[in-house]
Design an enzyme around this catalytic site. Structure first.
Site, PDB file in Angstrom:
ATOM      1  N   CYS A 141       0.842  -1.209   0.000  1.00 56.46           N
ATOM      2  CA  CYS A 141       0.000   0.000   0.000  1.00 56.46           C
ATOM      3  C   CYS A 141       0.869   1.248   0.000  1.00 56.46           C
ATOM      4  O   CYS A 141       1.446   1.608   1.028  1.00 56.46           O
ATOM      5  CB  CYS A 141      -0.930  -0.012   1.211  1.00 56.46           C
ATOM      6  SG  CYS A 141      -1.954   1.473   1.336  1.00 56.46           S
ATOM      7  N   CYS A 144      -0.448   4.119   2.235  1.00 54.59           N
ATOM      8  CA  CYS A 144      -0.251   3.855   3.667  1.00 54.59           C
ATOM      9  C   CYS A 144       1.191   4.093   4.097  1.00 54.59           C
ATOM     10  O   CYS A 144       1.455   4.635   5.165  1.00 54.59           O
ATOM     11  CB  CYS A 144      -0.604   2.401   4.001  1.00 54.59           C
ATOM     12  SG  CYS A 144      -2.156   1.818   3.339  1.00 54.59           S
ATOM     13  N   ASP A 145       2.140   3.660   3.267  1.00 53.97           N
ATOM     14  CA  ASP A 145       3.527   3.572   3.720  1.00 53.97           C
ATOM     15  C   ASP A 145       4.515   4.458   2.975  1.00 53.97           C
ATOM     16  O   ASP A 145       5.683   4.564   3.380  1.00 53.97           O
ATOM     17  CB  ASP A 145       4.008   2.112   3.596  1.00 53.97           C
ATOM     18  CG  ASP A 145       3.178   1.165   4.440  1.00 53.97           C
ATOM     19  OD1 ASP A 145       2.706   1.584   5.515  1.00 53.97           O
ATOM     20  OD2 ASP A 145       2.995  -0.003   4.027  1.00 53.97           O
TER      21      ASP A 145
END
Length: 323
Positions: A141, A144-145
């Site tokens: 992701c 997300c990261d």
């Protein structure tokens, strides 16, 4: 003491999964005055929560994924849909042709119809180092990261829409992004390909597969690659690896055989009903050409309206049978 007959259900329809398809199905079910329950294991929104910017949902030229998720959730709630946070563990048929849905919190819900909108999970490469460095340099992701990899050299594995789109996204953080693809051309849409090819931070590595992910205590350090044409090995130093090679549909919770394609996606009729009467599917669990927000909510609209008609026919048949 009140007697309950076995045909009574606590819901008219249970929606499993709270992404765009699930929220749209719950909204339409609510509008249809059905007693609808949506069960979602996390925050409603599904993959919208993992997408920073949405630019291909009609009516919104540009909107944050989380904002669209919130709007969809509020819309569904406005029409009476009940949303609970829990994980569905099994969907089984009962003796009356309805469904029993059991959850991780020990709850049991019963309804004559179920709409499965449970999406999927990222496909894994299945190579040494992938599991060991998950969360320590290996991610599925970018939204997300990505921010954890400022200034790093990154690799994106894959060649479809998700891989190319996420590679472009990661250039805002990374010093360089390699896109490693096993073939000599992308499957991604033309507009996404153009964005990638025009981005000076992106370099495409064609005809290569990842054979191993290596690292140390701090995280990933390099990939071991093999050329799919010549068989020649090589290494690629990277500080992070983002894997986008597809999704596997979350269909394992259905505890009986449902007709599906070779990849496990459920096959439905024009009303979104599967081979199991009363079990409908919408969104990413369904076999179809493309998996977009627009197709997910289109599926869900059809499924929810089809459920209304299915329930009406079921009641009619029960009345005839009782006469």
């Amino acid at each position: 003491m009140t007697q309950h007959n076995s045909n009574e259900y606590d819901r008219d329809v249970i929606v499993v999964g709270g992404g765009p398809a699930g929220l749209c199905a719950a909204m339409y079910a609510g509008r249809g005055m059905l007693r609808a329950l949506l069960i979602e294991r996390g925050l409603p929104g599904g993959e919208l929560l993992n997408t920073e910017l949405i630019e291909d949902y009609i009516g919104f030229e540009s909107i944050l994924g989380r904002e669209l998720a919130e709007k969809m959730t509020n819309h569904a709630k406005k029409f009476g849909a009940e949303i609970v946070t829990d994980t569905v563990e099994a969907v089984r048929r009962d003796e009356n042709g309805g469904f029993v849905v059991t959850t991780a919190l020990g709850k049991t819900h019963r309804a004559p119809a179920v709409i499965l909108t449970a999406g999927g999970i990222p496909s894994k490469l299945g190579v040494p180092g992938e599991k060991e460095y998950a969360g320590k340099g290996v991610s599925y992701c970018a939204v997300c990261d990505g921010a954890f990899f400022k200034g790093e050299v990154l690799a994106v594995i894959g060649g479809g829409d998700a891989a190319v789109e996420e590679a472009v996204f990661l250039t805002r953080y990374a010093s360089k992004v390699y896109v490693v693809h096993r073939r000599d051309k992308f499957r991604a849409s033309a507009i996404l390909q153009r964005r990638a090819f025009e981005n000076p931070k992106i370099e495409v590595i064609w005809n290569k597969v990842v054979e191993q992910i290596e690292g140390n205590k701090r995280g990933t350090t390099q990939l071991r690659l093999r050329d799919t044409v010549t068989g020649q090995p090589s290494t690629l130093p990277v500080g992070g690896v983002f894997i986008f090679i597809g999704f596997k549909p979350n269909t394992g919770i259905i505890k009986e055989h449902v007709t599906h394609d070779s990849q496990g996606y459920l096959i439905t009729d024009a009303h979104m009903m599967t081979s199991v009467p009363g079990l409908f599917a919408a969104g990413d669990v369904r076999a179809q050409l493309t998996r977009q927000i627009t197709t997910a909510v289109g599926d869900a609209t059809t499924a929810a309206i089809a459920v209304e008609k299915y329930l009406a026919k079921r009641r009619e048949n029960a009345t005839v049978g009782a006469a």
